[in-house]
Design a protein around this motif. Sequence first.
Motif, PDB file in Angstrom:
ATOM      1  N   TYR A 336       0.841  -1.202   0.000  1.00 38.77           N
ATOM      2  CA  TYR A 336       0.000   0.000   0.000  1.00 38.77           C
ATOM      3  C   TYR A 336       0.878   1.255   0.000  1.00 38.77           C
ATOM      4  O   TYR A 336       0.559   2.257   0.623  1.00 38.77           O
ATOM      5  CB  TYR A 336      -0.949  -0.028   1.215  1.00 38.77           C
ATOM      6  N   ASN A 367      -9.308  -5.932   2.592  1.00 43.11           N
ATOM      7  CA  ASN A 367      -9.156  -6.056   1.143  1.00 43.11           C
ATOM      8  C   ASN A 367      -8.994  -7.508   0.713  1.00 43.11           C
ATOM      9  O   ASN A 367      -9.540  -7.927  -0.317  1.00 43.11           O
ATOM     10  CB  ASN A 367      -7.965  -5.221   0.664  1.00 43.11           C
ATOM     11  N   ASP A 393     -10.045  -3.940 -12.093  1.00 42.01           N
ATOM     12  CA  ASP A 393      -9.587  -2.990 -11.082  1.00 42.01           C
ATOM     13  C   ASP A 393     -10.300  -3.207  -9.742  1.00 42.01           C
ATOM     14  O   ASP A 393     -10.264  -2.349  -8.864  1.00 42.01           O
ATOM     15  CB  ASP A 393      -9.790  -1.551 -11.564  1.00 42.01           C
ATOM     16  N   ARG A 396      -6.587  -4.880  -5.992  1.00 40.52           N
ATOM     17  CA  ARG A 396      -5.310  -4.208  -6.253  1.00 40.52           C
ATOM     18  C   ARG A 396      -4.308  -5.182  -6.854  1.00 40.52           C
ATOM     19  O   ARG A 396      -4.206  -6.345  -6.424  1.00 40.52           O
ATOM     20  CB  ARG A 396      -4.722  -3.642  -4.960  1.00 40.52           C
ATOM     21  N   GLU A 397      -3.563  -4.708  -7.833  1.00 43.05           N
ATOM     22  CA  GLU A 397      -2.596  -5.587  -8.468  1.00 43.05           C
ATOM     23  C   GLU A 397      -1.479  -6.005  -7.522  1.00 43.05           C
ATOM     24  O   GLU A 397      -0.843  -7.041  -7.720  1.00 43.05           O
ATOM     25  CB  GLU A 397      -2.004  -4.924  -9.724  1.00 43.05           C
ATOM     26  N   THR A 398      -1.277  -5.263  -6.431  1.00 38.75           N
ATOM     27  CA  THR A 398      -0.237  -5.629  -5.473  1.00 38.75           C
ATOM     28  C   THR A 398      -0.648  -6.765  -4.545  1.00 38.75           C
ATOM     29  O   THR A 398       0.199  -7.354  -3.875  1.00 38.75           O
ATOM     30  CB  THR A 398       0.169  -4.417  -4.613  1.00 38.75           C
TER      31      THR A 398
END
Length: 494
Positions: A336, A367, A393, A396-398
């Motif tokens: 983040y 999340n 989307d 989160r791609e992380t």
Amino acid sequence: MTGPVPELADRATACAEHLLETDRVVLASHIDADGLTSAAIAAQALERAAIPFETVFEKQLDADAIEAIAETEYDTVLFTDFGSGQLDVIGEYEDAGAFTPVIADHHQPANRDTEYHLNPLLFGIDGASELSGAGASYVLARALAEESDGSDGATVAADGGAAVATGATEPRADNRDLAALAVVGAVGDMQASGGELHGANERIVAEGVDAGVVETSTDLALYGKQTRPLPKLLEYATDVYIPGISNDENGALRFLDDLDLELKRDGEWRRWSGLTSDEKQTIASALVKRAVSRGVPATKIEQLVGTAYVLPEEPVGTELRDASEFSTLLNATARYERADVGLGVCLGDRDGALERARTLLRNHRRNLSTGIDLVTREGVTHEENVQWFHAGDEIRETIVGIVAGMAMGNEGISRSKPIIAFAAKNDDEVKISTRGTHNLVRQGLDLSVVAGEASRAVGGDGGGHNVAAGATVPKGNEDAFVERADEIVGEQLS
């Protein structure tokens, strides 16, 4: 110097000698738990050796990131937990005289080498299961201590400050105290196969035990033993699914209520870490009995017990005391965009950084829960050899890779096939995360090859480990990626 991993000793010494000859260093590291602990180990080793440094973190070490690092005008760059897979690009800057790279990594190397390249894969050690990025950094740290004649921690201009790895521990001239962070990094990198660390990781654990910064014991192999109230500990324990307890709040409560134990104090449920040995044994035996009665296979029941890695200098009941919970806390920071917070925690900041990390962790858990619910609800698409989903989307791609790994085994999501997760990276690119199991790896799965070859076939790039890997591809190429990945996995598992 023999060091904790004799096979790497000579290369580690060469890397240490070069670092000691430099005036200053850029320390560049990855952002996950393994990357953060790698950076923290390297930062403290550099500081104790009186080598000035600046730290930068990168979500992905692509060509733009390497160019930005080269523009810092430092003569030496120390890469930790990445760099091996990007040696082709790094080598161009080295050839041009922009900087000399020193790499402490464990990922699959590109088809090029450099003089100061510390990677277990170059010496016959599995970087996916036997030595993490933090482990490679620890080997380097031990060499730095040896070659700098046991520097006693002179203060230099370092962004981490002079704090030590685990709060209460005094710095050691041999850097063995840093083994605690190496263990956290290895556990965070999913290297505890079969419930314990193996290979070179075991030797680092042994050094940590000797240094008094790591303790090991056979214990219940459930996440949250330090911080979760007992009902939640059992309800959320789904790696070994026990009908009537796992994912069943009322079932977990009934199970505990039926035990003849005092499991509440002052109206609050106790935590596993606060139980006596006899109380733990009673609960564990009852869990096994319940699993047997509900038809859970013996091979699964065996997974209820594993090796616990505890950091004894940290307070009981905190996420910092358990290597698994510590690594999750770290994952909740840099993913983040707060790598500085995670690094601060690793370096001993038990005030501001720790509280910020805990806030990020609460958000991270929400999340992850939302993401897992989304994937389970929407389902995955099954090909012959792989399964996949596209989060767009909405995740989160992380963290999409973490979600993918945690969702495996849920309804409709198989653990007998690797899973591919897509998420939007930006307007033009898609992030890909792949996850497998150690059982699939034993059958021949290598997701590093899958992610690398399939992404390059569609104009992207990727790599990683056999059990977990990632890639980035141009938007619109997802179907082609899946098609090629399915073919490769089929060939590997045939």
